[in-house]
Design a protein around this motif. Structure first.
Motif, PDB file in Angstrom:
ATOM      1  N   LEU A 102      -1.355  -3.765 -14.340  1.00  0.00           N
ATOM      2  CA  LEU A 102      -1.409  -2.591 -13.475  1.00  0.00           C
ATOM      3  C   LEU A 102      -2.854  -2.287 -13.071  1.00  0.00           C
ATOM      4  N   ALA A 103      -3.793  -2.429 -14.027  1.00  0.00           N
ATOM      5  CA  ALA A 103      -5.204  -2.182 -13.727  1.00  0.00           C
ATOM      6  C   ALA A 103      -5.721  -3.173 -12.686  1.00  0.00           C
ATOM      7  N   ASP A 104      -5.329  -4.442 -12.814  1.00  0.00           N
ATOM      8  CA  ASP A 104      -5.753  -5.441 -11.824  1.00  0.00           C
ATOM      9  C   ASP A 104      -5.213  -5.099 -10.436  1.00  0.00           C
ATOM     10  N   SER A 105      -3.933  -4.705 -10.380  1.00  0.00           N
ATOM     11  CA  SER A 105      -3.345  -4.318  -9.092  1.00  0.00           C
ATOM     12  C   SER A 105      -4.049  -3.096  -8.521  1.00  0.00           C
ATOM     13  N   PHE A 106      -4.405  -2.172  -9.427  1.00  0.00           N
ATOM     14  CA  PHE A 106      -5.088  -0.959  -8.998  1.00  0.00           C
ATOM     15  C   PHE A 106      -6.465  -1.298  -8.422  1.00  0.00           C
ATOM     16  N   ARG A 107      -7.171  -2.254  -9.091  1.00  0.00           N
ATOM     17  CA  ARG A 107      -8.476  -2.668  -8.574  1.00  0.00           C
ATOM     18  C   ARG A 107      -8.340  -3.280  -7.185  1.00  0.00           C
ATOM     19  N   ARG A 108      -7.319  -4.120  -6.993  1.00  0.00           N
ATOM     20  CA  ARG A 108      -7.110  -4.723  -5.677  1.00  0.00           C
ATOM     21  C   ARG A 108      -6.785  -3.661  -4.631  1.00  0.00           C
ATOM     22  N   MET A 109      -5.981  -2.661  -5.042  1.00  0.00           N
ATOM     23  CA  MET A 109      -5.638  -1.587  -4.114  1.00  0.00           C
ATOM     24  C   MET A 109      -6.885  -0.793  -3.722  1.00  0.00           C
ATOM     25  N   VAL A 110      -7.732  -0.494  -4.722  1.00  0.00           N
ATOM     26  CA  VAL A 110      -8.965   0.239  -4.437  1.00  0.00           C
ATOM     27  C   VAL A 110      -9.874  -0.591  -3.533  1.00  0.00           C
TER      28      VAL A 110
END
Length: 584
Positions: A102-110
């Motif tokens: 989830l953190a990796d996806s969040f980083r990509r989203m940011v």
């Protein structure tokens, strides 16, 4: 490897942990039952085993959940930071479980969000043609520059390119855009002595506007062919003159674009802060005013703002307000200048020219109020007003049993109106005036600025019966093959060429060639600005069809035309025109 799969999956980890604890508990109970026996086992041992079976799984589950919630809280804090506008906040979560995924996806989203924000800010604060900051940036910077307790010291240079409109009109916007790019680079490198990277864009890495004074020169494309440079901490007049001269000299060398050699210049207005003003809006207005003064002084110049220019600006603003009121109340009138048949000298029509008799200032020349109307965006309203007055006068003449055709000038702003044809036909229909009594004069540069749409409008106008004249012909850079494809009736030779007749043999050759070309294409010709018998004789000899100028008649109110025609008939055309020429 995908995070949150296999042994890294949180459900599998908790399931394995529960299974291990269950096996341990069962093993402990079996041990007591087989080797000791529940009845024989000491009570403290039984309590210890049961307590361990309860507390150990609970404690380990709590610690595991706490570690998991710590990572979730970190995600939560990052989300809240982004919601508050902190897009640089790092996501401090790194594990192999689903939370890590989830953190990796969040980083990509940011990252995607930051890219979009940067793109949006680039569109909002950058000029798409030159890549420079736009007028929003300089407006923001000046507000910050002047709003502090101690206003910044510096100078503003308002740079307007001379001759650029002709480039756009004759060679098209693609060539014009490239000229803007090359000109801006020259100004930066040779005029401002900077590289593009050294300029202060006053924006963050995300393209957002900064809230700090500029640290170096700010250079923006303000609008069209206008640029603005803010030079912080530079107020010395000699230094500013040197910088402005360098900018002017940087544009002296011709530009080469798509095989065309193009020459342009610049006019520069200079204002100093806080000496001239500490108000951001006034600084821009004063610099703009100084630039126009430089342009009116002959172009290719630099002018410092002065209180005298401010007085001119105040007067100009008052005239603009009065002109708006005059248009609203239809206070402007028309004068009519006659056009004569070159062979018979009979009147062949009139050109309608706007006049403004100010209630307190008296008559104001078109050379004064027309530029004000252009800069204030009033030309469509002025053109529509002139059209109504001219058609109304044609109706009055028809009612009196007289048929007189009228030529009306159409401004670029008016001609760009997509509803122009329909509006003109509506005015003619409302007054019951035949379309062939109206002739529209369209300048050569207007035609070449957008050939396709111009040709379409001209075809519609001619289909309705309205006559069309190409005005100011001979001073632009028309593509003659395109001119030949246009539907029009008359070529109007510019007065600057007529003025050279009898003085410059080359101008005479050009006029003769224009007349010959027009006749070969099936068009008539008219020459304007005729003031001497020499000009009249030459134009008559080469077969120019119509003549217009002070030699034959000055612009006059409609009420004076009958008397003018009677006087010409009484005294004879030639004698009357010679008298008029001497009086002029």
């Amino acid at each position: 490897m995908i995070k949150g799969t296999g042994l890294n999956s949180i459900p599998i980890r908790f399931a394995l942990m529960t299974a291990v604890f269950a096996v341990l508990c069962i093993s402990a109970q079996l041990y007591l039952w087989v080797h000791v026996g529940y009845d024989a086992a000491p009570r403290p041992l039984i309590v210890l085993v049961l307590g361990a079976a309860i507390t150990v799984p609970t404690s380990i589950t709590y610690l595991a959940a706490r570690k998991l919630t710590t990572q979730i809280r970190a995600m939560w804090r990052s989300t809240e930071a982004i919601a508050d506008g902190d897009f640089n906040r790092p996501v401090d979560v790194d594990c192999a479980c689903e939370v890590g995924g989830l953190a990796d996806s969040f980083r990509r989203m940011v990252g995607r969000l930051n890219s979009n924000i940067l793109r949006m800010n680039m569109l909002a604060y950058s000029d798409t043609v030159t890549g420079l900051p736009n007028r929003v940036v300089i407006t923001h910077v000046l507000r910050h520059f002047t709003s502090t307790e101690r206003p910044g010291h510096g100078a503003l240079l308002f740079i307007d390119l001379d001759g650029f409109k002709t480039v756009n009109d004759t060679l098209g916007h693609r060539v014009g855009d490239e000229v803007l790019r090359q000109a801006s680079r020259r100004i930066i490198h040779r005029g401002l002595d900077r590289t593009i990277d050294q300029l202060d864009t006053c924006t963050t890495p995300f393209g957002e506007l900064c809230h700090r004074p500029p640290e170096d020169i700010v250079f923006v494309r303000f609008a069209g062919d206008e640029f603005v440079a803010l030079l912080p901490n530079v107020t010395d007049r000699q230094t500013l003159e040197t910088r402005a001269t360098a900018i002017l000299e940087s544009l002296e060398e011709p530009f080469t674009v798509e095989g065309h050699e193009i020459r342009i210049g610049a006019s520069i207005g200079i204002v100093r802060a806080p000496d001239d003003s500490a108000d951001s809006t006034e600084l821009l207005n004063f610099a703009d005013l100084a630039m126009y003064a430089a342009k009116q002084a002959g172009k290719g110049r630099r002018t410092f703002f002065s209180p005298e220019l401010h007085a001119v600006a105040v007067e100009r603003a008052g005239l603009e307000a009065d002109l708006r009121r005059a248009l609203e109340h239809e206070d402007l009138t028309l004068h009519y200048q006659p056009k004569l048949d070159s062979r018979t000298l009979d009147c062949a029509g009139f050109e309608a020219l706007a006049r403004w008799d100010h209630p307190t200032r008296g008559p104001i020349e078109p050379a004064t109020f027309v530029p004000i109307a252009e800069q204030a965006g009033l030309m469509p309203a002025l053109g529509a007003h002139v059209m109504r007055l001219a058609v109304r006068q044609c109706r009055a003449w028809l009612d009196a049993g007289v048929r007189r055709s009228v030529a009306i000038n159409v401004s670029p702003a008016q001609f760009q109106n997509p509803h122009l044809v329909a509006e003109i036909l509506a005015v003619l229909r409302d007054h019951g005036v035949p379309a062939e009594m109206i002739e529209l004069e369209i300048t050569e540069s207007m035609i070449m600025s957008d050939f396709t749409s111009t040709k379409d409008r001209m075809e519609k106008l001619q289909a309705a019966g309205i006559l069309i004249s190409v005005d100011d012909f001979g001073i632009g850079f028309s593509n003659l093959s395109q001119i030949a494809r246009l539907p029009f009736n008359t070529l109007k030779i510019d007065r600057s060429l007529v003025a050279d007749i009898g003085i410059n043999a080359k101008s005479e050759s050009i006029v003769k060639a224009i007349v010959g070309m027009a006749h070969a294409l099936g068009h008539q010709t008219i020459a304007e600005g005729i003031e001497t018998p020499v000009q009249h004789h030459f134009l008559q000899q080469i077969g120019c069809d119509r003549l217009q100028g002070f030699m034959f008649g000055r612009p006059m109110p409609a009420a004076d035309i009958d008397a003018w025609e009677r006087e010409r008939r009484r005294r004879g055309h030639a004698a009357c025109d010679q008298t008029i020429a001497k009086a002029g």
